[in-house]
Motif scaffolding. Structure first.
Motif, PDB file in Angstrom:
ATOM      1  N   THR A 195       0.779  -1.163  -0.078  1.00 59.25           N
ATOM      2  CA  THR A 195      -0.062  -0.033  -0.013  1.00 59.25           C
ATOM      3  C   THR A 195       0.640   1.140  -0.143  1.00 59.25           C
ATOM      4  N   LEU A 196       1.787   1.272   0.735  1.00 54.44           N
ATOM      5  CA  LEU A 196       2.941   2.376   1.043  1.00 54.44           C
ATOM      6  C   LEU A 196       3.426   2.435  -0.562  1.00 54.44           C
ATOM      7  N   TYR A 197       4.097   1.469  -1.181  1.00 58.23           N
ATOM      8  CA  TYR A 197       4.565   1.488  -2.231  1.00 58.23           C
ATOM      9  C   TYR A 197       3.543   2.021  -3.642  1.00 58.23           C
ATOM     10  N   LEU A 198       2.282   1.812  -3.508  1.00 59.53           N
ATOM     11  CA  LEU A 198       1.240   1.923  -4.557  1.00 59.53           C
ATOM     12  C   LEU A 198       1.001   3.349  -4.311  1.00 59.53           C
ATOM     13  N   GLN A 199       0.971   3.893  -3.108  1.00 61.56           N
ATOM     14  CA  GLN A 199       0.386   5.387  -2.939  1.00 61.56           C
ATOM     15  C   GLN A 199       1.747   6.205  -2.870  1.00 61.56           C
ATOM     16  N   ASP A 200       2.734   5.840  -2.342  1.00 58.57           N
ATOM     17  CA  ASP A 200       3.530   7.124  -2.002  1.00 58.57           C
ATOM     18  C   ASP A 200       4.957   6.946  -3.270  1.00 58.57           C
TER      19      ASP A 200
ATOM     20  N   TYR B   8      -0.749   6.228  -6.404  1.00 60.67           N
ATOM     21  CA  TYR B   8      -1.981   5.785  -6.489  1.00 60.67           C
ATOM     22  C   TYR B   8      -2.852   6.443  -5.392  1.00 60.67           C
ATOM     23  N   THR B   9      -4.309   6.612  -5.604  1.00 59.98           N
ATOM     24  CA  THR B   9      -5.391   6.896  -4.509  1.00 59.98           C
ATOM     25  C   THR B   9      -5.354   5.961  -3.580  1.00 59.98           C
ATOM     26  N   PRO B  10      -6.090   6.028  -2.481  1.00 60.34           N
ATOM     27  CA  PRO B  10      -6.116   5.061  -1.556  1.00 60.34           C
ATOM     28  C   PRO B  10      -7.435   4.120  -2.276  1.00 60.34           C
ATOM     29  N   LEU B  11      -8.405   4.437  -2.955  1.00 60.43           N
ATOM     30  CA  LEU B  11      -9.103   3.430  -3.409  1.00 60.43           C
ATOM     31  C   LEU B  11      -8.359   2.716  -4.478  1.00 60.43           C
ATOM     32  N   SER B  12      -7.730   3.283  -5.277  1.00 57.61           N
ATOM     33  CA  SER B  12      -7.145   2.442  -6.474  1.00 57.61           C
ATOM     34  C   SER B  12      -5.981   1.605  -5.827  1.00 57.61           C
ATOM     35  N   ALA B  13      -5.317   1.836  -4.849  1.00 55.14           N
ATOM     36  CA  ALA B  13      -4.257   1.150  -4.059  1.00 55.14           C
ATOM     37  C   ALA B  13      -5.008  -0.161  -3.568  1.00 55.14           C
ATOM     38  N   GLY B  14      -6.331   0.148  -2.881  1.00 61.31           N
ATOM     39  CA  GLY B  14      -7.109  -1.086  -2.315  1.00 61.31           C
ATOM     40  C   GLY B  14      -7.432  -2.032  -3.474  1.00 61.31           C
ATOM     41  N   LEU B  15      -7.891  -1.513  -4.672  1.00 61.83           N
ATOM     42  CA  LEU B  15      -8.490  -2.321  -6.005  1.00 61.83           C
ATOM     43  C   LEU B  15      -7.106  -2.800  -6.254  1.00 61.83           C
ATOM     44  N   SER B  16      -6.001  -2.549  -6.498  1.00 62.03           N
ATOM     45  CA  SER B  16      -4.814  -2.939  -7.017  1.00 62.03           C
ATOM     46  C   SER B  16      -4.335  -4.449  -5.920  1.00 62.03           C
ATOM     47  N   LEU B  17      -4.797  -4.555  -4.874  1.00 58.30           N
ATOM     48  CA  LEU B  17      -4.783  -5.582  -3.946  1.00 58.30           C
ATOM     49  C   LEU B  17      -5.742  -6.628  -4.092  1.00 58.30           C
ATOM     50  N   THR B  18      -6.629  -6.523  -5.023  1.00 56.90           N
ATOM     51  CA  THR B  18      -7.827  -7.373  -5.107  1.00 56.90           C
ATOM     52  C   THR B  18      -7.318  -8.853  -5.733  1.00 56.90           C
ATOM     53  N   ALA B  19      -6.211  -9.106  -6.360  1.00 56.78           N
ATOM     54  CA  ALA B  19      -5.806 -10.373  -6.940  1.00 56.78           C
ATOM     55  C   ALA B  19      -5.200 -11.060  -5.587  1.00 56.78           C
TER      56      ALA B  19
END
Length: 477
Positions: free
Chosen positions: A300-305, A309-320
């Protein structure tokens, strides 16, 4: 004619029994899934909640911390109380508390009320989770059927953590963060309406004395340990109050050990704590949750910082990863059936390590997202297979009247693992960033990479220790 009628009655009883068991499983799984969602549903919404309710930035983390404190600190106590005074009763009390505290949280207009509501939700988790798990384990004998149910439970709980992050973002963006609380009210009402008719009460025929000294020392000790880890994660490991809490917690748990050793009717019999499958099973669960929850934090830190990515986009990226955990929960019991719980745990941690290590090579380019999706999916499958192995191992070999204690210990390992993972990996990543100087995308990435290396090493170390010290059933026979 008589034989045909008997066969017909037996068939009808068999069908009714299967439907009855499915209803029990559905009710208990729905409750545990809701509690798993609760753990992460507010994380994305914390900044919005702070503005609406009036939390200062430095106090915002207490919304998550008070929940973790109560969920981890009281779970062993209530797991044993469920054994002694009735699992169904405790389960219904906990679900009622969840509904009321969620309603209060959704309506909260000031910080104190919201914190009380979150603490009550954590307390509800400590009551419901071991009671629900022990109702599951006592509804099915040891073997494939129980393993399958525990696999479903693990899959849904892991999916709940991921779903919570995604759902929190959606609700905050579309409706309001308050609906993250209100949804629980409807679930609690549904469970309360169904559960009394499908769950059977199970308790001892006599009323034993409650080991109050043991209850106080273990609960206070766990609260101090969890507080120490969460404080270190939100401030730093140089914080004296964090180390002070950890030392106090260790002393209290040592007092608990000696209390249980010499008490005629202990809260937790020492003989259980000496059983290899209980000790190493819970060690497995602790490390499984430390490694995976902390990895979610790092990604999440990688995706956002790093990627922005936005928090929502980061969350969706972890759907896998979430999909992987569901599959892992489904196939975990089958793997255990084929090679046994011990070997399933070892294989699962080796595969998780193999899936985690490639994340060390993540870079500032968004093209690396495909690698992230693939390996987190594989890691999610492996992690849930390990969690199913942990639950099967940590709850086997004990009679029904001690299943609340076994599931209480397992839930405690889970909650402490969830709580410990993030501050440990955060401290490693932050220390690396501080050595490199100013915070830039590259220094943040370097800190994340080091933490991922440590995460991978923990997976390998766990597999090695389980291979050396956990006895399989064939070894015991």
């Amino acid at each position: 004619m008589q034989n045909e009628r008997i066969r017909s009655d037996n068939l009808l009883n068999s069908v009714n029994g299967k439907v009855y068991n499915k209803t029990i499983v559905f009710v208990l799984l729905m409750a545990n899934f809701t509690l798993a969602v609760d753990f992460s549903v507010l994380n994305v919404a914390l900044p919005t909640i702070g503005k609406d309710v009036g939390f200062s930035l430095e106090h915002l983390q207490w919304i998550a911390t008070v929940y973790s404190l109560c969920a981890a600190g009281f779970t062993l106590f209530f797991g044993r109380i469920a054994d002694l005074f009735g699992r169904k009763r405790l389960f219904l009390i906990g679900i009622t508390l969840l509904g009321l505290s969620s309603l209060a949280g959704g309506l909260a207009e000031e910080p104190v009320l919201l914190l009380i509501a979150r603490a009550s939700q954590g307390l509800a988790t400590a009551i419901v989770t071991p009671a629900a798990l022990s109702l599951m384990t006592t509804s099915f004998p040891e073997g494939p059927q129980r393993d399958r149910v525990l696999g479903w439970n693990g899959a849904l709980m892991a999916a709940g953590f991921t779903t919570g992050a995604i759902l929190g973002g959606i609700l905050t963006s579309v409706l309001s963060w308050r609906w993250a609380f209100f949804i629980n009210v409807f679930v609690a009402i549904a469970v309360i309406l169904i559960a009394p008719f499908v769950l059977k009460e199970s308790k001892l025929n006599y009323r034993p004395k409650v080991d109050f000294l043991g209850a106080i020392t273990v609960t206070a000790g766990l609260l101090a340990i969890v507080y120490g880890f969460t404080t270190a994660g939100t401030t730093s490991w140089s914080d004296r109050s964090a180390w002070g809490s950890l030392i106090i917690g260790a002393v209290l748990l040592l007092m608990f050990w000696f209390t249980e050793k010499y008490t005629p009717q202990p809260l937790v019999p020492i003989s259980i704590l000496k059983q290899g499958n209980i000790v190493w099973g819970n060690f497995t669960g602790l490390l499984a949750f430390i490694t995976e929850t902390s990895l979610v934090f790092l990604l999440t830190l990688y995706l956002q910082d790093v990627l922005g990515y936005t928090p929502l986009s980061a969350g969706l990226s972890l759907t896998a990863l979430g999909v992987g955990t569901i599959i892992g929960g489904v196939i975990g019991p089958r793997i255990i059936n084929l090679i046994g719980a011990k070997h399933a745990i070892i294989v699962a941690f080796v595969v998780q390590a193999a899936a985690t290590f490639p994340l060390v090579f993540l870079n500032v380019g968004s093209g690396w997202l495909i690698l992230l999706l693939v390996v987190t999916f594989i890691g999610g499958v492996a992690n849930l297979a390990a969690i199913v192995g942990f639950m099967v191992t940590a709850t086997s070999g004990l009679p029904d009247h001690e299943q609340g204690l076994a599931t209480g210990l397992a839930t405690m390992s889970q909650q402490i693992g969830i709580t410990m993972g993030i501050p440990i990996m955060s401290a490693i990543a932050t220390a690396r960033m501080n050595i490199l100087g100013h915070q830039t995308k590259m220094t943040i990435l370097s800190g994340i990479s080091l933490a991922i290396v440590i995460n991978t090493a923990l997976c390998i170390l766990t597999a090695l220790l389980i291979a050396l010290f956990l006895r399989s059933k064939s070894q015991d026979n």
